[in-house]
Design a protein around this motif. Sequence first.
Motif, PDB file in Angstrom:
ATOM      1  N   ARG A  77       0.841  -1.201   0.000  1.00 51.98           N
ATOM      2  CA  ARG A  77       0.000   0.000   0.000  1.00 51.98           C
ATOM      3  C   ARG A  77       0.871   1.243   0.000  1.00 51.98           C
ATOM      4  N   ASN A  97      -3.509   5.752  -0.975  1.00 51.26           N
ATOM      5  CA  ASN A  97      -4.717   5.101  -1.509  1.00 51.26           C
ATOM      6  C   ASN A  97      -4.412   4.256  -2.746  1.00 51.26           C
ATOM      7  N   LYS A  98      -3.123   4.042  -3.041  1.00 53.34           N
ATOM      8  CA  LYS A  98      -2.720   3.167  -4.140  1.00 53.34           C
ATOM      9  C   LYS A  98      -2.236   1.839  -3.573  1.00 53.34           C
ATOM     10  N   VAL A  99      -2.710   0.741  -4.160  1.00 53.67           N
ATOM     11  CA  VAL A  99      -2.297  -0.591  -3.732  1.00 53.67           C
ATOM     12  C   VAL A  99      -1.688  -1.305  -4.932  1.00 53.67           C
ATOM     13  N   ILE A 129      -8.244  -4.239   0.855  1.00 59.56           N
ATOM     14  CA  ILE A 129      -8.494  -3.182  -0.117  1.00 59.56           C
ATOM     15  C   ILE A 129      -9.698  -2.381   0.370  1.00 59.56           C
ATOM     16  N   ASP A 164      -9.780   2.947  -3.232  1.00 56.89           N
ATOM     17  CA  ASP A 164      -8.389   2.633  -3.567  1.00 56.89           C
ATOM     18  C   ASP A 164      -8.204   2.477  -5.074  1.00 56.89           C
TER      19      ASP A 164
END
Length: 665
Positions: free
Chosen positions: A539, A542-544, A563, A567
């Motif tokens: 992570r 907010n980007k995975v 998640i 995201d």
Amino acid sequence: MRSTQFKTLATICAGVVLSVVGCKPKNAGNAVSADAAAKAYVAPGKYDEFYNFVSGGFSGQMTAYGLPSGRLLRVIPVFSVDPEKGYGYSEETKPMLNTSHGFVPWDDLHHTELSQTNGEIDGRWIFGNANNTPRVARIDLKTFRTAEIIEIPNSAGNHSSPFITENTEYVVAGTRFSVPMDDANGDVPINTYKKNFKGSISFISVGKEGEMNLAFQIQTPGVNFDLSHSGKGPSSGWFFFSCYNTEQANTLLEVNASQKDKDFIMAVNWKKAEEYLKAGKGRKQSVKYAHNKYSDVTHSATSEIKTEVTVLDAKDLKDICYFIPCPKSPHGCDVDPSGQYIVGSGKLAALIPVFSFDKIQKAIAAKDFIGDYEGIPVIKYESALYGEVKKPGLGPLHTEFDGKGNAYTTFFVSSEVVKWNIKDLKVVDRAPTYYSVGHLTIPGGDTKKPNAKYLIAYNKITKDRYLPTGPELAQSAQLYDISGDKMQLILDFPTIGEPHYAQAVSADLIKNNSVKFFKIEENKNQYVARGESETKVVREGNKVHIYMTCIRSHWSPDNIEGIKAGDEVYFHVTNLEQDWDVPHGFAIKGANTAELLVMPGETQTLKWVAEKPGIFPFYCTDFCSALHQEMQGYLRVSPAGSNVPLLFSTGKNLPAADNAAAVKK
């Protein structure tokens, strides 16, 4: 003049109606003889003798067919997004469709051109043009993938391309629409065309490994360029373009751009242009254009915006361009294998003019001009002319050659291919097409060494040839055996999109060099996972990022949690297979782009936004094994702000009580 022109147009229109609606050729019933099927038959498990690369027209793609079978082998994504292969959807391929206008997901691919060495096809690359937002692409024939795209400034309607020199030193592109130059004030009244609009010819250099660079441009008067071909042999160092709209009309071109009895073939001495370039005679112009490259090492593309081009002005450098009158609204401009004869095909002409390169050179040396056109010398028609093919048919478009002294020309209005002898200019055979043929190809037909076995015609209309499919029918290619004295139609096959130009090449030049898989140890993609032990979920705000692998018949990981709604999820999928023809597909429920299609040893990335809580299955879309149906997984999305930890696994079920502590496999 105007009344004469309207009569000409009326005659042509009447011919078109008759050819495609009411009248079949008299020999339509026996056009295909009993042995045709045997000549086109390729037994199951056997390879075709030729690859046929066909432009996809408004599909924006290129297609590869086998000949003589007509079997579709591959749709090659070039200028349009392709959900089947994820082209233009995966994060790695999106940069390929970048332009100075931003991301452009469609274009109009009209022409194909195979690379050459010493005037012969070498099987390394094939080039394609984008007509709408001007670009040229290079496709690598080891992978059948688009390797590079370069945008062309100072151009609009990049139709007269991508034609090449004998050793692929340059890919050459002429603008279809003359426009104000990019560094000028483009906000001018359209009716100031003659004052403000200019044409351009672009010379794109090609390196030993294929990399393209915009070397220079030649600014020309504001005409429309149609087709072009390079000289060869005695005409090496020259390029020839067909030009129309020498009237410089800006409205109702079907009438106003057809007033003159003759337009032009433009002869360009590109070797002389190189000399002026080296002598510093060009001016540097500020422009913006994109240069996009795909790497088979990183399995990803990069895009660079470039800001300068060198321009040579043809009116100031008077010995690089010459105009030759050519009747009337010429389309084709074709050079025979000897390099001595240049064939112009006027769409509204009732003859085919053939020009002699030797006579052109003598006329230039003697200054045998009839004046100039906006500063460009105009050679006297008779001084450049070798001769005319009289009354060959209606609506000549494009000519190719068999290397045995014969030329073959398509006739759009009379729906036929006509064979004629180059030396005596006599018609020796004609064969009907079904219907309204545009271009044709002979393997190597524009090179020094054509293969006089097959001719393929690409038709615009197919009424009554195929089963009905609603208001639009499939476009058509027709295969002719030309190994004998007479042309013989042996096969019809449908094509994807609207076929325009095409080229064919012996399969032996390509098939043994084909890449079968990418070595996983050479994969330099920044998100590669070279084995299941390298898979992970990371992570970043907010980007995975999900580093995952696939192999027959499972994903790793195949269960992912933590998640959260909102995201941005990036699935970085590496195909661990090291075997030929074992791609894997990846798709997840709710994706609003496309699937991924990941080749063996390759990494590709799909961006997916988790819009709401829920369970989202993902699966393999490309059938890969007996347990393909079991190749699936689950991704859990929890509400935004929840405290569900990020965890992932393959082959184990974590008890609910363990969820809070689990952070890795």
